[in-house]
Motif scaffolding. Structure first.
Motif, PDB file in Angstrom:
ATOM      1  N   LEU A 101       0.925  -1.124   0.055  1.00 12.25           N
ATOM      2  CA  LEU A 101       0.049   0.015  -0.088  1.00 12.25           C
ATOM      3  C   LEU A 101       0.828   1.402   0.050  1.00 12.25           C
ATOM      4  CD1 LEU A 101      -3.071   1.316   0.279  1.00 12.25           C
ATOM      5  CD2 LEU A 101      -2.510   1.437   2.614  1.00 12.25           C
ATOM      6  N   SER A 102       0.452   2.286  -0.803  1.00 16.75           N
ATOM      7  CA  SER A 102       1.232   3.437  -0.840  1.00 16.75           C
ATOM      8  C   SER A 102       0.140   4.571  -0.535  1.00 16.75           C
ATOM      9  CB  SER A 102       1.810   3.718  -2.208  1.00 16.75           C
ATOM     10  OG  SER A 102       2.915   2.885  -2.550  1.00 16.75           O
ATOM     11  N   ILE A 103       0.452   5.489   0.387  1.00 18.91           N
ATOM     12  CA  ILE A 103      -0.376   6.647   0.744  1.00 18.91           C
ATOM     13  C   ILE A 103       0.281   7.780   0.282  1.00 18.91           C
ATOM     14  CG2 ILE A 103      -1.548   7.784   2.466  1.00 18.91           C
ATOM     15  CD1 ILE A 103      -1.538   5.283   3.968  1.00 18.91           C
ATOM     16  N   VAL A 104      -0.266   8.653  -0.736  1.00 12.61           N
ATOM     17  CA  VAL A 104       0.418   9.713  -1.215  1.00 12.61           C
ATOM     18  C   VAL A 104      -0.903  11.012  -0.935  1.00 12.61           C
ATOM     19  CG1 VAL A 104       0.893  10.873  -3.556  1.00 12.61           C
ATOM     20  CG2 VAL A 104       1.252   8.330  -3.045  1.00 12.61           C
ATOM     21  N   GLY A 105      -0.190  12.026  -0.392  1.00 13.77           N
ATOM     22  CA  GLY A 105      -0.812  13.173  -0.132  1.00 13.77           C
ATOM     23  C   GLY A 105      -0.897  14.155  -1.511  1.00 13.77           C
ATOM     24  N   MET A 106      -1.854  14.503  -1.735  1.00 18.30           N
ATOM     25  CA  MET A 106      -2.006  15.414  -2.911  1.00 18.30           C
ATOM     26  C   MET A 106      -2.429  16.946  -2.358  1.00 18.30           C
ATOM     27  SD  MET A 106      -4.632  15.030  -6.286  1.00 18.30           S
ATOM     28  CE  MET A 106      -5.856  14.170  -5.286  1.00 18.30           C
ATOM     29  N   ASP A 107      -1.601  17.768  -2.955  1.00 19.71           N
ATOM     30  CA  ASP A 107      -1.863  19.438  -2.597  1.00 19.71           C
ATOM     31  C   ASP A 107      -3.002  19.742  -3.362  1.00 19.71           C
ATOM     32  OD1 ASP A 107      -1.790  21.827  -1.788  1.00 19.71           O
ATOM     33  OD2 ASP A 107       0.212  22.263  -2.586  1.00 19.71           O
ATOM     34  N   PRO A 115       0.183  22.461 -12.395  1.00 22.99           N
ATOM     35  CA  PRO A 115       1.044  21.748 -13.179  1.00 22.99           C
ATOM     36  C   PRO A 115       2.226  20.910 -12.054  1.00 22.99           C
ATOM     37  CG  PRO A 115       0.362  23.494 -14.476  1.00 22.99           C
ATOM     38  CD  PRO A 115      -0.018  23.688 -12.978  1.00 22.99           C
ATOM     39  N   PRO A 116       3.101  21.672 -11.544  1.00 24.76           N
ATOM     40  CA  PRO A 116       4.227  20.920 -10.894  1.00 24.76           C
ATOM     41  C   PRO A 116       3.337  19.821  -9.573  1.00 24.76           C
ATOM     42  CG  PRO A 116       4.247  23.221 -10.515  1.00 24.76           C
ATOM     43  CD  PRO A 116       3.045  23.216 -11.118  1.00 24.76           C
ATOM     44  N   GLU A 117       2.448  20.092  -9.226  1.00 26.93           N
ATOM     45  CA  GLU A 117       1.913  19.028  -8.309  1.00 26.93           C
ATOM     46  C   GLU A 117       1.312  17.758  -9.098  1.00 26.93           C
ATOM     47  OE1 GLU A 117       0.275  17.175  -4.716  1.00 26.93           O
ATOM     48  OE2 GLU A 117       2.031  18.227  -5.584  1.00 26.93           O
ATOM     49  N   ARG A 118       0.727  18.065 -10.405  1.00 27.14           N
ATOM     50  CA  ARG A 118       0.479  16.749 -11.327  1.00 27.14           C
ATOM     51  C   ARG A 118       1.754  16.058 -11.890  1.00 27.14           C
ATOM     52  NH1 ARG A 118      -4.272  16.501 -13.247  1.00 27.14           N
ATOM     53  NH2 ARG A 118      -4.901  18.596 -12.732  1.00 27.14           N
ATOM     54  N   GLU A 119       2.637  16.816 -12.120  1.00 27.65           N
ATOM     55  CA  GLU A 119       3.987  16.114 -12.363  1.00 27.65           C
ATOM     56  C   GLU A 119       4.424  15.167 -11.446  1.00 27.65           C
ATOM     57  OE1 GLU A 119       6.941  19.242 -13.536  1.00 27.65           O
ATOM     58  OE2 GLU A 119       5.062  20.009 -15.360  1.00 27.65           O
ATOM     59  N   LEU A 121       2.985  13.886  -8.947  1.00 29.37           N
ATOM     60  CA  LEU A 121       2.145  12.691  -8.737  1.00 29.37           C
ATOM     61  C   LEU A 121       2.367  11.806  -9.767  1.00 29.37           C
ATOM     62  CD1 LEU A 121      -1.061  14.596  -7.699  1.00 29.37           C
ATOM     63  CD2 LEU A 121       0.261  13.140  -6.235  1.00 29.37           C
ATOM     64  N   ASN A 122       2.456  12.121 -11.168  1.00 26.52           N
ATOM     65  CA  ASN A 122       2.537  11.242 -12.276  1.00 26.52           C
ATOM     66  C   ASN A 122       4.069  10.715 -12.237  1.00 26.52           C
ATOM     67  OD1 ASN A 122       0.079  11.868 -13.474  1.00 26.52           O
ATOM     68  ND2 ASN A 122       0.834  13.419 -14.750  1.00 26.52           N
ATOM     69  N   SER A 123       4.926  11.291 -11.618  1.00 26.20           N
ATOM     70  CA  SER A 123       6.516  10.823 -11.503  1.00 26.20           C
ATOM     71  C   SER A 123       6.411   9.615 -10.426  1.00 26.20           C
ATOM     72  CB  SER A 123       7.480  11.937 -11.118  1.00 26.20           C
ATOM     73  OG  SER A 123       7.296  12.027  -9.543  1.00 26.20           O
ATOM     74  N   LEU A 124       5.370   9.488  -9.760  1.00 30.62           N
ATOM     75  CA  LEU A 124       5.596   8.503  -8.596  1.00 30.62           C
ATOM     76  C   LEU A 124       5.394   7.056  -9.261  1.00 30.62           C
ATOM     77  CD1 LEU A 124       3.585   9.943  -5.939  1.00 30.62           C
ATOM     78  CD2 LEU A 124       6.051   9.982  -5.874  1.00 30.62           C
ATOM     79  N   GLN A 125       4.547   7.110 -10.399  1.00 30.32           N
ATOM     80  CA  GLN A 125       4.326   5.865 -10.962  1.00 30.32           C
ATOM     81  C   GLN A 125       4.038   4.590 -10.038  1.00 30.32           C
ATOM     82  OE1 GLN A 125       7.550   5.108 -13.593  1.00 30.32           O
ATOM     83  NE2 GLN A 125       7.249   6.839 -14.647  1.00 30.32           N
ATOM     84  N   LEU A 126       3.070   4.770  -9.295  1.00 27.72           N
ATOM     85  CA  LEU A 126       2.629   3.830  -8.202  1.00 27.72           C
ATOM     86  C   LEU A 126       1.371   2.848  -8.831  1.00 27.72           C
ATOM     87  CD1 LEU A 126       2.416   6.123  -4.974  1.00 27.72           C
ATOM     88  CD2 LEU A 126       4.143   4.510  -5.577  1.00 27.72           C
ATOM     89  N   LYS A 127       1.336   1.328  -8.530  1.00 28.27           N
ATOM     90  CA  LYS A 127       0.744   0.636  -9.209  1.00 28.27           C
ATOM     91  C   LYS A 127      -0.699   0.719  -8.369  1.00 28.27           C
ATOM     92  CE  LYS A 127      -0.298  -4.019  -9.359  1.00 28.27           C
ATOM     93  NZ  LYS A 127      -0.110  -5.493  -8.522  1.00 28.27           N
ATOM     94  N   ASP A 128      -0.690   0.801  -7.044  1.00 27.51           N
ATOM     95  CA  ASP A 128      -2.028   0.947  -6.660  1.00 27.51           C
ATOM     96  C   ASP A 128      -1.641   2.100  -5.471  1.00 27.51           C
ATOM     97  OD1 ASP A 128      -3.224  -1.394  -7.432  1.00 27.51           O
ATOM     98  OD2 ASP A 128      -1.972  -2.606  -6.241  1.00 27.51           O
ATOM     99  N   ARG A 129      -2.655   2.856  -5.524  1.00 26.08           N
ATOM    100  CA  ARG A 129      -2.111   3.949  -4.541  1.00 26.08           C
ATOM    101  C   ARG A 129      -3.613   4.770  -4.008  1.00 26.08           C
ATOM    102  NH1 ARG A 129       0.160   8.109  -9.247  1.00 26.08           N
ATOM    103  NH2 ARG A 129      -1.510   7.468 -10.709  1.00 26.08           N
ATOM    104  N   ILE A 130      -3.299   5.510  -2.976  1.00 21.89           N
ATOM    105  CA  ILE A 130      -4.632   6.149  -2.270  1.00 21.89           C
ATOM    106  C   ILE A 130      -4.079   7.608  -2.476  1.00 21.89           C
ATOM    107  CG2 ILE A 130      -6.034   6.601  -0.233  1.00 21.89           C
ATOM    108  CD1 ILE A 130      -5.263   3.807   0.621  1.00 21.89           C
TER     109      ILE A 130
END
Length: 132
Positions: A101-107, A115-119, A121-130
């Motif tokens: 499990l990966s927990i990712v905070g989104m601003d 755009p920097p936040e979207r970049e 998040l996209n760079s994390l390349q997590l398979k399953d994420r919350i």
């Protein structure tokens, strides 16, 4: 797996408030229930007061389990401290990983995803994420 979610603490720059008492109670409950992690979602401070953020950080750093913090719009109200507050309160920018499990905070504190936040998040390349 137990994950606790807490939002909107709204701590002021003084410690003797009902909000601080509520936080202290929540911290004791968290110790009692012993989650695998706790996620603190936005508006940790009432208006971006550095003293409140530092008190909060000291308290959660003393907990015996990982914590994910995500700043909210309250932390970014004061232009002079917004950047410092965002860096100080955004823990685990690459996500907290608990087994599979990966927990990712989104601003979303600006009411949109820039755009920097979207970049990020996209760079994390997590398979399953919350995303929180």
């Amino acid at each position: 797996m137990k994950i606790a979610l807490i939002a909107d603490s709204h701590l002021s720059d003084t410690a003797s408030t009902p909000q601080e008492e509520s936080l202290n109670w929540a911290l004791e409950e968290l110790k009692r229930i012993a989650p695998d992690a706790c996620v603190w979602l936005g508006d940790i401070t009432a208006c971006g007061a550095p003293d409140a953020a530092m008190r909060f950080r000291r308290k959660i750093d003393a907990l015996p389990f990982p914590n994910v913090t995500v700043p909210g719009n309250s932390e970014l109200r004061t232009a002079d401290t917004a950047n410092a507050m965002e860096r100080f309160l955004m823990s685990h920018p690459k996500g907290l990983h608990l087994g599979d499990l990966s927990i990712v905070g989104m601003d979303t504190s600006h009411n949109k995803i820039f755009p920097p936040e979207r970049e990020r998040l996209n760079s994390l390349q997590l398979k399953d994420r919350i995303l929180l």
